[in-house]
Design a protein around this motif. Structure first.
Motif, mmCIF file in Angstrom:
data_model
loop_
_atom_site.group_PDB
_atom_site.id
_atom_site.type_symbol
_atom_site.label_atom_id
_atom_site.label_comp_id
_atom_site.label_asym_id
_atom_site.label_seq_id
_atom_site.Cartn_x
_atom_site.Cartn_y
_atom_site.Cartn_z
ATOM 1 N N ALA A 60 0.814 -1.219 0.000
ATOM 2 C CA ALA A 60 0.000 0.000 0.000
ATOM 3 C C ALA A 60 0.842 1.261 0.000
ATOM 4 C CB ALA A 60 -0.924 -0.001 1.222
ATOM 5 N N LYS A 61 2.155 1.111 -0.010
ATOM 6 C CA LYS A 61 3.034 2.274 0.117
ATOM 7 C C LYS A 61 2.741 3.335 -0.929
ATOM 8 C CE LYS A 61 7.912 3.561 0.520
ATOM 9 N NZ LYS A 61 9.323 3.070 0.509
ATOM 10 N N LEU A 69 -4.357 4.077 4.585
ATOM 11 C CA LEU A 69 -3.295 3.271 3.984
ATOM 12 C C LEU A 69 -1.909 3.836 4.305
ATOM 13 C CD1 LEU A 69 -4.851 2.450 0.475
ATOM 14 C CD2 LEU A 69 -4.584 0.908 2.439
ATOM 15 N N SER A 70 -1.848 4.718 5.296
ATOM 16 C CA SER A 70 -0.587 5.367 5.638
ATOM 17 C C SER A 70 0.336 4.474 6.456
ATOM 18 C CB SER A 70 -0.868 6.645 6.436
ATOM 19 O OG SER A 70 -1.464 6.315 7.691
ATOM 20 N N GLY A 71 -0.206 3.380 6.978
ATOM 21 C CA GLY A 71 0.594 2.478 7.812
ATOM 22 C C GLY A 71 0.181 2.488 9.264
ATOM 23 N N ALA A 72 -0.530 3.521 9.670
ATOM 24 C CA ALA A 72 -1.021 3.575 11.050
ATOM 25 C C ALA A 72 -2.137 2.557 11.239
ATOM 26 C CB ALA A 72 -1.527 4.977 11.364
ATOM 27 N N THR A 73 -2.223 1.990 12.439
ATOM 28 C CA THR A 73 -3.334 1.081 12.746
ATOM 29 C C THR A 73 -4.601 1.900 12.981
ATOM 30 O OG1 THR A 73 -1.867 -0.588 13.683
ATOM 31 C CG2 THR A 73 -4.180 -0.667 14.343
ATOM 32 N N ALA A 262 -10.769 -12.223 -14.238
ATOM 33 C CA ALA A 262 -9.988 -12.769 -13.121
ATOM 34 C C ALA A 262 -8.496 -12.533 -13.292
ATOM 35 C CB ALA A 262 -10.266 -14.261 -12.982
ATOM 36 N N SER A 263 -8.071 -12.182 -14.496
ATOM 37 C CA SER A 263 -6.648 -11.975 -14.772
ATOM 38 C C SER A 263 -6.132 -10.617 -14.303
ATOM 39 C CB SER A 263 -6.397 -12.106 -16.275
ATOM 40 O OG SER A 263 -7.172 -11.147 -17.003
ATOM 41 N N ARG A 264 -7.000 -9.760 -13.770
ATOM 42 C CA ARG A 264 -6.562 -8.431 -13.369
ATOM 43 C C ARG A 264 -5.549 -8.493 -12.222
ATOM 44 N NH1 ARG A 264 -7.698 -7.718 -17.607
ATOM 45 N NH2 ARG A 264 -9.420 -6.528 -18.523
ATOM 46 N N THR A 265 -4.609 -7.553 -12.225
ATOM 47 C CA THR A 265 -3.591 -7.468 -11.172
ATOM 48 C C THR A 265 -4.248 -7.161 -9.834
ATOM 49 O OG1 THR A 265 -1.930 -6.682 -12.739
ATOM 50 C CG2 THR A 265 -1.530 -6.230 -10.402
ATOM 51 N N THR A 266 -3.819 -7.863 -8.791
ATOM 52 C CA THR A 266 -4.322 -7.602 -7.439
ATOM 53 C C THR A 266 -3.150 -7.309 -6.510
ATOM 54 O OG1 THR A 266 -4.281 -9.938 -6.799
ATOM 55 C CG2 THR A 266 -6.318 -9.104 -7.766
ATOM 56 N N LEU A 267 -3.373 -6.420 -5.568
ATOM 57 C CA LEU A 267 -2.384 -6.076 -4.560
ATOM 58 C C LEU A 267 -2.944 -6.397 -3.188
ATOM 59 C CD1 LEU A 267 -1.358 -2.492 -5.824
ATOM 60 C CD2 LEU A 267 -0.188 -4.652 -6.305
#
Length: 322
Positions: A60-61, A69-73, A262-267
């Motif tokens: 998510a960087k 999505l900054s990294g904080a909980t 279904a072939s789409r890129t996932t992160l």
């Protein structure tokens, strides 16, 4: 024209049988379909609250300027639910399940997710969805829906078929903890360079997907979903991996009844951890999926856009005991 022939045409022709959907019409039709249940949510009436945390993963960087999505909980208030307006809906039925989330970032921004355990919605737009609901209304004489009428409407409106087919091919969840949840609408996320990405999201259970057996589906209706989650939470938090599906040119942005390839890129961009059942923590929340933090933009999907005013009507009725 003979009356019977006219009646058949009215059912089979969406052009002749169309009604423009409004938020009020949708809410009123839900009440006719499921009955009046004062003080309850008009959709996803049967459900319960939960609470936990949300943490971004290294992938998510590139979206780290988005607060959650900054990294904080980030603390999460959640609600698990059955689809429809029946607060006593049978939990072994072949109908959608929902997971709704409210994330509250340290800067005070809110982000809502309103998801289903089906990868698509039941119609391409509000008009077709309203027509589907109306075709399912019980006959005033028998008290039951006319299944032939429902089937005729579906055949005349093919966007109503993919979700129904998915529900028939896939068993209902054994537990809310053993189900995937899909953000059936398209959104746009802005990365740290200012570029927008067309995305849909998918929450994948770390415990794995597990459905009911055929015997459990055919058994008399019973309540088990809340207890099974409570039992699982005694072992520790329940986790889902949030996957971001990256859309490409040609992938629909406005039709939630269509899946992307279904072939789409996932992160794998985040981890959701549900830690406890939340009593009434979610009761005062209207899980409008258009409540978005900075860096997230809604598509012009007409179903998504209709949800805000429809949810507002339902929320107002619930708060006033209607």
């Amino acid at each position: 024209m003979k009356p019977l022939t006219l009646a058949i045409l009215l059912v089979l022709s969406p052009a002749l049988n169309a009604e423009t959907a409004t938020p009020t019409a949708l809410i009123d039709t839900f009440a006719k379909l499921f009955g009046e249940h004062k003080g309850e949510r008009k959709g996803h009436a049967k459900g319960f609250c939960a609470a936990g945390e949300f943490t971004a993963l290294p992938a998510a960087k590139q979206f780290s300027q988005i607060s959650w999505l900054s990294g904080a909980t980030v603390p999460v208030t959640a609600r698990f639910s059955m689809a429809g307006g029946n607060p006593k809906a049978p939990e072994n039925s072949r109908s959608p399940r929902g997971m709704a989330l409210q994330l509250k970032s340290p800067n005070g921004e809110l982000q809502h997710f309103a998801m289903l355990n089906t990868p698509v919605f039941g119609a391409k737009d509000p008009d077709v969805f309203l027509g589907l609901l109306q075709s399912s209304l019980p006959n005033p004489v028998t008290g039951k829906p006319d299944l032939a009428k429902v089937q005729a409407f579906r055949q005349a409106n093919p966007s109503t078929l993919p979700q129904a087919e998915y529900l028939q091919k896939n068993s209902p969840p054994w537990s809310y903890a053993t189900s995937s949840y899909f953000g059936i609408h398209t959104f746009f996320l802005t990365d740290s360079s200012g570029k927008e990405h067309k995305v849909r999201w998918h929450f994948v259970p770390v415990d794995g997907v597990k459905g009911l057996t055929d015997a459990e589906i055919k058994a008399p209706p019973t309540d088990f979903l809340q207890q099974r989650l409570a039992t699982r939470l005694q072992q520790g938090p329940v986790h889902w991996t949030m996957q971001l599906v990256l859309g490409e040119a040609g992938d629909t942005e406005t039709d939630p009844s269509q899946s992307w390839p279904a072939s789409r890129t996932t992160l794998d961009i985040a981890r959701l951890s549900i830690q406890r059942q939340g009593d009434d923590a979610c009761t005062g929340i209207n899980f409008d999926p258009n409540v978005l933090s900075t860096g997230v933009r809604a598509s012009s999907d007409p179903v998504l856009q209709m949800r805000s005013p429809a949810y507002a009507i339902s929320f107002g009725k619930r708060l006033t005991g209607q």
